[in-house]
Design a protein around this motif. Sequence first.
Motif, PDB file in Angstrom:
ATOM      1  N   GLY A   1       0.803  -1.218   0.000  1.00 48.34           N
ATOM      2  CA  GLY A   1       0.000   0.000   0.000  1.00 48.34           C
ATOM      3  C   GLY A   1       0.832   1.261   0.000  1.00 48.34           C
ATOM      4  O   GLY A   1       0.359   2.329  -0.404  1.00 48.34           O
ATOM      5  N   ALA A   2       2.097   1.148   0.450  1.00 47.33           N
ATOM      6  CA  ALA A   2       2.984   2.318   0.439  1.00 47.33           C
ATOM      7  C   ALA A   2       3.488   2.639  -0.959  1.00 47.33           C
ATOM      8  O   ALA A   2       4.045   3.715  -1.185  1.00 47.33           O
ATOM      9  CB  ALA A   2       4.172   2.081   1.368  1.00 47.33           C
ATOM     10  N   GLY A   3       3.288   1.726  -1.911  1.00 46.07           N
ATOM     11  CA  GLY A   3       3.817   1.935  -3.263  1.00 46.07           C
ATOM     12  C   GLY A   3       2.756   2.091  -4.316  1.00 46.07           C
ATOM     13  O   GLY A   3       3.027   1.869  -5.505  1.00 46.07           O
ATOM     14  N   THR A   4       1.545   2.491  -3.925  1.00 52.15           N
ATOM     15  CA  THR A   4       0.463   2.573  -4.904  1.00 52.15           C
ATOM     16  C   THR A   4       0.691   3.648  -5.964  1.00 52.15           C
ATOM     17  O   THR A   4       0.227   3.503  -7.091  1.00 52.15           O
ATOM     18  CB  THR A   4      -0.886   2.834  -4.203  1.00 52.15           C
ATOM     19  OG1 THR A   4      -0.737   3.916  -3.277  1.00 52.15           O
ATOM     20  CG2 THR A   4      -1.343   1.601  -3.453  1.00 52.15           C
ATOM     21  N   LEU A   5       1.401   4.716  -5.614  1.00 50.10           N
ATOM     22  CA  LEU A   5       1.703   5.730  -6.626  1.00 50.10           C
ATOM     23  C   LEU A   5       2.556   5.139  -7.740  1.00 50.10           C
ATOM     24  O   LEU A   5       2.363   5.436  -8.922  1.00 50.10           O
ATOM     25  CB  LEU A   5       2.416   6.921  -5.993  1.00 50.10           C
ATOM     26  CG  LEU A   5       2.858   8.029  -6.964  1.00 50.10           C
ATOM     27  CD1 LEU A   5       1.664   8.645  -7.653  1.00 50.10           C
ATOM     28  CD2 LEU A   5       3.662   9.096  -6.243  1.00 50.10           C
ATOM     29  N   PHE A   6       3.491   4.257  -7.363  1.00 47.91           N
ATOM     30  CA  PHE A   6       4.349   3.613  -8.354  1.00 47.91           C
ATOM     31  C   PHE A   6       3.509   2.707  -9.259  1.00 47.91           C
ATOM     32  O   PHE A   6       3.647   2.729 -10.482  1.00 47.91           O
ATOM     33  CB  PHE A   6       5.442   2.794  -7.651  1.00 47.91           C
ATOM     34  CG  PHE A   6       6.409   3.616  -6.867  1.00 47.91           C
ATOM     35  CD1 PHE A   6       7.653   3.929  -7.382  1.00 47.91           C
ATOM     36  CD2 PHE A   6       6.082   4.088  -5.600  1.00 47.91           C
ATOM     37  CE1 PHE A   6       8.554   4.684  -6.655  1.00 47.91           C
ATOM     38  CE2 PHE A   6       6.972   4.853  -4.867  1.00 47.91           C
ATOM     39  CZ  PHE A   6       8.213   5.157  -5.393  1.00 47.91           C
ATOM     40  N   GLY A   7       2.650   1.894  -8.640  1.00 46.88           N
ATOM     41  CA  GLY A   7       1.793   1.026  -9.435  1.00 46.88           C
ATOM     42  C   GLY A   7       0.855   1.808 -10.331  1.00 46.88           C
ATOM     43  O   GLY A   7       0.631   1.436 -11.489  1.00 46.88           O
ATOM     44  N   TYR A   8       0.331   2.908  -9.824  1.00 47.88           N
ATOM     45  CA  TYR A   8      -0.607   3.725 -10.596  1.00 47.88           C
ATOM     46  C   TYR A   8       0.060   4.314 -11.833  1.00 47.88           C
ATOM     47  O   TYR A   8      -0.456   4.203 -12.952  1.00 47.88           O
ATOM     48  CB  TYR A   8      -1.170   4.835  -9.710  1.00 47.88           C
ATOM     49  CG  TYR A   8      -2.095   5.776 -10.426  1.00 47.88           C
ATOM     50  CD1 TYR A   8      -3.420   5.423 -10.669  1.00 47.88           C
ATOM     51  CD2 TYR A   8      -1.656   7.022 -10.861  1.00 47.88           C
ATOM     52  CE1 TYR A   8      -4.277   6.286 -11.334  1.00 47.88           C
ATOM     53  CE2 TYR A   8      -2.507   7.888 -11.525  1.00 47.88           C
ATOM     54  CZ  TYR A   8      -3.815   7.522 -11.759  1.00 47.88           C
ATOM     55  OH  TYR A   8      -4.659   8.379 -12.432  1.00 47.88           O
ATOM     56  N   LEU A   9       1.206   4.941 -11.652  1.00 49.65           N
ATOM     57  CA  LEU A   9       1.836   5.646 -12.764  1.00 49.65           C
ATOM     58  C   LEU A   9       2.532   4.713 -13.752  1.00 49.65           C
ATOM     59  O   LEU A   9       2.655   5.051 -14.928  1.00 49.65           O
ATOM     60  CB  LEU A   9       2.844   6.665 -12.228  1.00 49.65           C
ATOM     61  CG  LEU A   9       2.246   7.880 -11.512  1.00 49.65           C
ATOM     62  CD1 LEU A   9       3.341   8.755 -10.919  1.00 49.65           C
ATOM     63  CD2 LEU A   9       1.373   8.700 -12.457  1.00 49.65           C
ATOM     64  N   LEU A  10       2.974   3.548 -13.286  1.00 47.97           N
ATOM     65  CA  LEU A  10       3.738   2.661 -14.164  1.00 47.97           C
ATOM     66  C   LEU A  10       2.866   1.673 -14.932  1.00 47.97           C
ATOM     67  O   LEU A  10       3.216   1.284 -16.049  1.00 47.97           O
ATOM     68  CB  LEU A  10       4.776   1.894 -13.346  1.00 47.97           C
ATOM     69  CG  LEU A  10       5.914   2.729 -12.757  1.00 47.97           C
ATOM     70  CD1 LEU A  10       6.777   1.882 -11.828  1.00 47.97           C
ATOM     71  CD2 LEU A  10       6.778   3.339 -13.862  1.00 47.97           C
ATOM     72  N   HIS A  11       1.731   1.257 -14.357  1.00 46.80           N
ATOM     73  CA  HIS A  11       0.957   0.214 -15.041  1.00 46.80           C
ATOM     74  C   HIS A  11       0.369   0.720 -16.355  1.00 46.80           C
ATOM     75  O   HIS A  11       0.073  -0.064 -17.251  1.00 46.80           O
ATOM     76  CB  HIS A  11      -0.148  -0.322 -14.133  1.00 46.80           C
ATOM     77  CG  HIS A  11      -1.411   0.473 -14.176  1.00 46.80           C
ATOM     78  ND1 HIS A  11      -1.630   1.600 -13.403  1.00 46.80           N
ATOM     79  CD2 HIS A  11      -2.547   0.315 -14.920  1.00 46.80           C
ATOM     80  CE1 HIS A  11      -2.831   2.082 -13.655  1.00 46.80           C
ATOM     81  NE2 HIS A  11      -3.418   1.328 -14.563  1.00 46.80           N
ATOM     82  N   GLY A  12       0.222   2.033 -16.496  1.00 46.52           N
ATOM     83  CA  GLY A  12      -0.311   2.579 -17.738  1.00 46.52           C
ATOM     84  C   GLY A  12       0.570   2.273 -18.944  1.00 46.52           C
ATOM     85  O   GLY A  12       0.058   2.083 -20.056  1.00 46.52           O
ATOM     86  N   PHE A  13       1.889   2.214 -18.726  1.00 43.29           N
ATOM     87  CA  PHE A  13       2.784   1.869 -19.830  1.00 43.29           C
ATOM     88  C   PHE A  13       2.541   0.436 -20.305  1.00 43.29           C
ATOM     89  O   PHE A  13       2.613   0.153 -21.502  1.00 43.29           O
ATOM     90  CB  PHE A  13       4.241   2.037 -19.397  1.00 43.29           C
ATOM     91  CG  PHE A  13       4.665   3.467 -19.203  1.00 43.29           C
ATOM     92  CD1 PHE A  13       4.884   4.296 -20.292  1.00 43.29           C
ATOM     93  CD2 PHE A  13       4.836   3.986 -17.928  1.00 43.29           C
ATOM     94  CE1 PHE A  13       5.279   5.613 -20.118  1.00 43.29           C
ATOM     95  CE2 PHE A  13       5.224   5.302 -17.737  1.00 43.29           C
ATOM     96  CZ  PHE A  13       5.441   6.129 -18.842  1.00 43.29           C
ATOM     97  N   LEU A  14       2.243  -0.464 -19.365  1.00 44.46           N
ATOM     98  CA  LEU A  14       1.971  -1.849 -19.750  1.00 44.46           C
ATOM     99  C   LEU A  14       0.661  -1.958 -20.517  1.00 44.46           C
ATOM    100  O   LEU A  14       0.580  -2.644 -21.547  1.00 44.46           O
ATOM    101  CB  LEU A  14       1.922  -2.734 -18.497  1.00 44.46           C
ATOM    102  CG  LEU A  14       3.213  -2.835 -17.680  1.00 44.46           C
ATOM    103  CD1 LEU A  14       3.000  -3.734 -16.473  1.00 44.46           C
ATOM    104  CD2 LEU A  14       4.348  -3.369 -18.540  1.00 44.46           C
ATOM    105  N   VAL A  15      -0.378  -1.277 -20.018  1.00 42.16           N
ATOM    106  CA  VAL A  15      -1.682  -1.356 -20.682  1.00 42.16           C
ATOM    107  C   VAL A  15      -1.628  -0.719 -22.065  1.00 42.16           C
ATOM    108  O   VAL A  15      -2.065  -1.309 -23.063  1.00 42.16           O
ATOM    109  CB  VAL A  15      -2.765  -0.677 -19.816  1.00 42.16           C
ATOM    110  CG1 VAL A  15      -4.098  -0.636 -20.568  1.00 42.16           C
ATOM    111  CG2 VAL A  15      -2.937  -1.424 -18.496  1.00 42.16           C
ATOM    112  N   LYS A  16      -1.075   0.480 -22.135  1.00 38.33           N
ATOM    113  CA  LYS A  16      -0.982   1.151 -23.428  1.00 38.33           C
ATOM    114  C   LYS A  16      -0.023   0.421 -24.375  1.00 38.33           C
ATOM    115  O   LYS A  16      -0.279   0.307 -25.574  1.00 38.33           O
ATOM    116  CB  LYS A  16      -0.518   2.603 -23.242  1.00 38.33           C
ATOM    117  CG  LYS A  16      -1.590   3.527 -22.688  1.00 38.33           C
ATOM    118  CD  LYS A  16      -2.736   3.662 -23.669  1.00 38.33           C
ATOM    119  CE  LYS A  16      -3.786   4.649 -23.172  1.00 38.33           C
ATOM    120  NZ  LYS A  16      -4.955   4.736 -24.091  1.00 38.33           N
ATOM    121  N   GLY A  17       1.089  -0.076 -23.823  1.00 43.03           N
ATOM    122  CA  GLY A  17       2.030  -0.825 -24.651  1.00 43.03           C
ATOM    123  C   GLY A  17       1.396  -2.078 -25.223  1.00 43.03           C
ATOM    124  O   GLY A  17       1.603  -2.422 -26.398  1.00 43.03           O
TER     125      GLY A  17
END
Length: 386
Positions: free
Chosen positions: A285-301
């Motif tokens: 839960g302390a790293g949700t900002l990382f998951g939020y901003l980075l997962h978009g590259f996987l979905v869009k990619g």
Amino acid sequence: MPSPRSPQNSRAAAGNQPAPSGDKPGKQRDAFFDNAKFLAIVLVAIGHSWEPIKGDSRILEGLYTFVYAFHMPAFIIISGFFSRSFDMRADRLQRLVTGVVVPYVLFETAYTLFNRYAGGEPDQAISLLDPWYLTWFLVALFVWRLTTPIWKLVRWPLPLALGIAMLASVTPEIGNDLDLQRVLQFLPFFVLGLLMKPEHFRLVRRRSVRILSVPVFACAVVVAWWSVPRMNTGWFYHRDSAQQLGAPWWTGPVMVLALFGCSLLLTACFFSWVPGRTMWFTSLGAGTLFGYLLHGFLVKGGDYGGWFDHAWLHRPLGEIFVSVCAGVAVTLLCTAPVRRVFRFAMEPTMDWAFKRDAAEVARGREQREQTPVQEKEKEKEKVSAG
């Protein structure tokens, strides 16, 4: 995202005394809020993974609508709750810049370049005034936190925020600058978070609420399925006015109030099922900002690369497979190794960019001056004791 912490005592361990973000290290984080953030970010990633595959599937579109009704409101309410202590103090403004503004600039630029070269949009310009894809939330969080002192000052903050959201819904002239439609239409959830107290979260976590939430969730899924051919999903994005959605102007305020009530009910049901104890995913839960901003590259990619074009992914088993992959991916992106790699972009210290606070400098000077005196006194005590 906020960093929930609570003092190390029995009441805090039970979730009774969560403290605002930014407390000093050595204080225990509140497991409930970390769990809620992690589960919400998993729903965000799954919802984004459904976008390329839902097509004409009424069931998946209904589930998509159901999830979009509460996953961002839950995030925003928590963000508001942990922004209660925000003021214009220098250290808090510095954290706002390093934790929100800097990540926005970096990721808005990165997403634009990614879409330009991988998404086939070579003419897309880098514009910090027009957030693209996921970065709107950072703009919104920046605006909401800056206005926090105002919401703590006015007499009726929530009705005022709802009134602003209703006016925004009938004002297409707002345009896309800073994604202000979303900023204003989601504003009531942030203000509600500012007004909430720990006992409010304990209230929705009672056993009776947890039991009642099951039929409420079931009814919500059915209603979402029923509404698919009858309602524009764009209402749940809160990024367009009523006129832009092809509806009469008066439906904007009505939908703002209706969706606020529905989202609030479903968010309460979601919170009721969030564990309050430490789980295997609590630390994530302390790293949700990382998951939020980075997962978009996987979905869009994946979308750009044609990963979602396979026919079997558009069948029930394929949709489940995509959902599981999205959940696993965002979980990995919240882990400590990923956070260490990308901390330079999302949690930079940047001490070199800020002036030192005058009071802090004075305290440091006073401590340095007192140290020799204290050492001499200790030496005297040793001699007299010997």
